[in-house]
Design a protein around this motif. Structure first.
Motif, PDB file in Angstrom:
ATOM      1  N   HIS A 238      37.835  66.684 -19.658  1.00  0.00           N
ATOM      2  CA  HIS A 238      37.143  66.104 -20.197  1.00  0.00           C
ATOM      3  C   HIS A 238      36.167  66.339 -20.934  1.00  0.00           C
ATOM      4  O   HIS A 238      35.338  66.742 -22.028  1.00  0.00           O
ATOM      5  N   HIS A 239      34.994  66.314 -19.633  1.00  0.00           N
ATOM      6  CA  HIS A 239      33.711  66.727 -19.971  1.00  0.00           C
ATOM      7  C   HIS A 239      33.612  68.124 -20.272  1.00  0.00           C
ATOM      8  O   HIS A 239      32.484  69.084 -21.619  1.00  0.00           O
ATOM      9  N   TYR A 240      34.139  69.488 -20.097  1.00  0.00           N
ATOM     10  CA  TYR A 240      33.883  70.896 -20.825  1.00  0.00           C
ATOM     11  C   TYR A 240      34.390  71.333 -21.954  1.00  0.00           C
ATOM     12  O   TYR A 240      34.496  71.883 -22.745  1.00  0.00           O
ATOM     13  N   GLY A 241      36.282  70.001 -22.012  1.00  0.00           N
ATOM     14  CA  GLY A 241      36.627  69.826 -23.462  1.00  0.00           C
ATOM     15  C   GLY A 241      37.389  71.274 -24.043  1.00  0.00           C
ATOM     16  O   GLY A 241      37.976  71.319 -25.279  1.00  0.00           O
ATOM     17  N   PHE A 242      37.953  71.249 -22.874  1.00  0.00           N
ATOM     18  CA  PHE A 242      39.297  72.615 -22.825  1.00  0.00           C
ATOM     19  C   PHE A 242      39.937  72.146 -21.670  1.00  0.00           C
ATOM     20  O   PHE A 242      40.166  72.354 -20.139  1.00  0.00           O
ATOM     21  N   ASP A 243      41.237  72.252 -21.449  1.00  0.00           N
ATOM     22  CA  ASP A 243      42.110  72.827 -20.782  1.00  0.00           C
ATOM     23  C   ASP A 243      43.128  74.156 -20.591  1.00  0.00           C
ATOM     24  O   ASP A 243      43.687  73.605 -21.600  1.00  0.00           O
ATOM     25  N   LEU A 244      43.008  74.435 -19.463  1.00  0.00           N
ATOM     26  CA  LEU A 244      43.272  75.804 -19.378  1.00  0.00           C
ATOM     27  C   LEU A 244      45.038  75.636 -19.220  1.00  0.00           C
ATOM     28  O   LEU A 244      45.518  76.986 -18.957  1.00  0.00           O
ATOM     29  N   MET A 245      44.907  74.671 -18.188  1.00  0.00           N
ATOM     30  CA  MET A 245      47.089  74.602 -18.132  1.00  0.00           C
ATOM     31  C   MET A 245      47.538  74.535 -19.538  1.00  0.00           C
ATOM     32  O   MET A 245      48.972  74.227 -19.982  1.00  0.00           O
ATOM     33  N   ASN A 246      46.634  74.595 -20.615  1.00  0.00           N
ATOM     34  CA  ASN A 246      47.520  74.034 -21.874  1.00  0.00           C
ATOM     35  C   ASN A 246      47.905  75.210 -22.534  1.00  0.00           C
ATOM     36  O   ASN A 246      48.293  75.552 -23.379  1.00  0.00           O
ATOM     37  N   TRP A 247      46.691  76.169 -22.110  1.00  0.00           N
ATOM     38  CA  TRP A 247      47.348  77.628 -23.405  1.00  0.00           C
ATOM     39  C   TRP A 247      48.133  78.626 -22.601  1.00  0.00           C
ATOM     40  O   TRP A 247      48.559  78.048 -21.144  1.00  0.00           O
ATOM     41  N   PRO A 248      49.252  79.197 -23.202  1.00  0.00           N
ATOM     42  CA  PRO A 248      49.857  79.952 -22.632  1.00  0.00           C
ATOM     43  C   PRO A 248      50.049  80.791 -21.672  1.00  0.00           C
ATOM     44  O   PRO A 248      50.827  81.442 -20.203  1.00  0.00           O
ATOM     45  N   GLY A 249      48.870  81.172 -22.000  1.00  0.00           N
ATOM     46  CA  GLY A 249      48.173  82.394 -20.956  1.00  0.00           C
ATOM     47  C   GLY A 249      47.651  82.070 -19.163  1.00  0.00           C
ATOM     48  O   GLY A 249      47.518  82.785 -18.338  1.00  0.00           O
ATOM     49  N   TYR A 250      47.891  80.802 -18.768  1.00  0.00           N
ATOM     50  CA  TYR A 250      47.084  80.691 -18.009  1.00  0.00           C
ATOM     51  C   TYR A 250      48.219  80.787 -17.415  1.00  0.00           C
ATOM     52  O   TYR A 250      47.424  81.453 -15.514  1.00  0.00           O
ATOM     53  N   PRO A 251      49.559  80.772 -16.741  1.00  0.00           N
ATOM     54  CA  PRO A 251      50.218  81.534 -15.195  1.00  0.00           C
ATOM     55  C   PRO A 251      49.827  82.816 -15.092  1.00  0.00           C
ATOM     56  O   PRO A 251      49.746  83.318 -14.033  1.00  0.00           O
ATOM     57  N   VAL A 252      49.222  83.443 -16.173  1.00  0.00           N
ATOM     58  CA  VAL A 252      49.425  85.093 -16.137  1.00  0.00           C
ATOM     59  C   VAL A 252      47.800  84.956 -15.668  1.00  0.00           C
ATOM     60  O   VAL A 252      46.960  85.957 -14.599  1.00  0.00           O
ATOM     61  N   LEU A 253      46.732  84.271 -16.080  1.00  0.00           N
ATOM     62  CA  LEU A 253      45.738  84.309 -15.455  1.00  0.00           C
ATOM     63  C   LEU A 253      45.168  83.502 -14.014  1.00  0.00           C
ATOM     64  O   LEU A 253      44.850  84.466 -13.380  1.00  0.00           O
ATOM     65  N   ALA A 254      46.231  82.563 -13.572  1.00  0.00           N
ATOM     66  CA  ALA A 254      46.266  82.450 -12.052  1.00  0.00           C
ATOM     67  C   ALA A 254      47.088  83.560 -10.932  1.00  0.00           C
ATOM     68  O   ALA A 254      46.037  83.030 -10.375  1.00  0.00           O
ATOM     69  N   ASP A 255      48.196  83.841 -11.556  1.00  0.00           N
ATOM     70  CA  ASP A 255      49.022  85.004 -11.052  1.00  0.00           C
ATOM     71  C   ASP A 255      47.644  86.130 -10.650  1.00  0.00           C
ATOM     72  O   ASP A 255      47.333  86.564  -9.017  1.00  0.00           O
ATOM     73  N   VAL A 256      46.304  86.494 -11.118  1.00  0.00           N
ATOM     74  CA  VAL A 256      45.624  87.873 -10.996  1.00  0.00           C
ATOM     75  C   VAL A 256      44.673  86.841  -9.939  1.00  0.00           C
ATOM     76  O   VAL A 256      44.022  87.923  -9.246  1.00  0.00           O
TER      77      VAL A 256
END
Length: 298
Positions: A238-256
């Motif tokens: 809420h404070h940042y204004g963007f939910d990374l987990m809704n971005w399709p690339g999140y699983p790859v970024l998290a894995d890296v």
């Protein structure tokens, strides 16, 4: 050549570093021993950081430069001690001196971390900082080369995973603006100072990259590790204004990022008993798709 990085060898560097800076190391408290040995002096409101990497001079020069620039911007961040020449090369290690912002150790809330990152990402860094481009693939490869104690089977697995993730990373379509990032943005690097204000610390990872990199650790800590509650994570979003987990690339970024964290831990197995126990557990969980909920923070 610098000695093996242990509490004992870092303590010897601390004594010499304080003497050269006109400070007293008596009664200094070792706060953490990881990428840096971090000491809080008892004799003065100063924190001394001793880098594990003996080749860290460039990154610590950058950290000092970033801190001085952020001070001119009145951005809430850790400040370097004035009147001390730094970074200093002491005993084969790179040493920096920082103002001690707090008497104990109190971390900021996730919503405060989000506010700091949002404000940071609005700043336009001066070219004089010469921030490098963040290259996670290079960091992973460096981490693999630095592994001294690892089974042949685990090394083959980690190298194959790194190769696959590098190809997947190259195909990511980032949606946030490219620009300056903290580089290790997590709640452990956001402290509350004596006035109760949240500040950023550990500035040596500043770089240029997609801003998603400054959000991934908070998402990872919540979604995979369970280190944050749902309410805490939602406050961050809420404070940042963007939910990374809704971005399709999140699983790859998290894995890296998860692999980077594991390889960093693997470099410490010869000097840290907890790391020696944790590293093979993490490799096994990554290999089998096991739960990360038992992973221990470092």
């Amino acid at each position: 050549m610098a000695a093996e990085f242990t509490a004992e060898s870092a303590g010897a560097v601390l004594t010499e570093a304080c003497h050269s800076a006109g400070l007293d190391a008596t009664g200094a408290e070792l706060l953490r021993l990881g990428s840096n040995a971090v000491y809080r002096l008892a004799s003065a409101p100063v924190v001394v950081r001793i880098a594990r990497d003996s080749d860290a001079l460039e990154s610590m020069q950058r950290a000092v430069g970033v801190a001085r620039w952020l001070e001119t911007e009145d951005f809430p961040a850790t400040r370097v001690v004035a009147g001390v020449e730094q970074p200093a090369l002491i005993g084969g290690r790179v040493v920096t001196y920082w103002e001690n912002a707090q008497d104990g150790e109190e971390y900021a809330r996730l919503d405060e971390l989000a506010d700091l990152l949002r404000r940071l990402h609005w700043l336009e860094e001066p070219e004089s900082l010469r921030l490098p481009y963040f290259d996670p693939v290079a960091k992973v490869r460096d981490g693999l080369r630095a592994l001294d104690v690892v089974t042949d089977d685990d090394r083959v697995f980690l190298e194959a995973r790194a190769e696959r993730l590098s190809k997947e990373y190259d195909r990511l379509d980032f949606v946030l603006p490219f620009g300056m990032i903290h580089g290790d943005a997590n709640v452990g690097n956001a402290l509350r100072d004596r006035d109760g204000q949240a500040i950023l610390i550990d500035l040596d990872g500043f770089a240029l990259a997609p801003r998603e990199w400054d959000l991934v650790l908070t998402s990872l800590y919540y979604e995979r590790f369970g280190w944050h509650t749902r309410a805490e994570y939602e406050s961050f979003v809420h404070h940042y204004g963007f939910d990374l987990m809704n971005w399709p690339g999140y699983p790859v970024l998290a894995d890296v990022r998860e692999l980077m964290m594991t390889l960093w831990l693997g470099q410490q197995v010869t000097t840290n008993e907890r790391a020696a126990e944790e590293f093979p557990r993490r490799v096994q969980d990554i290999r089998t798709g096991g739960s990360r909920r038992d992973w221990q923070p470092f």
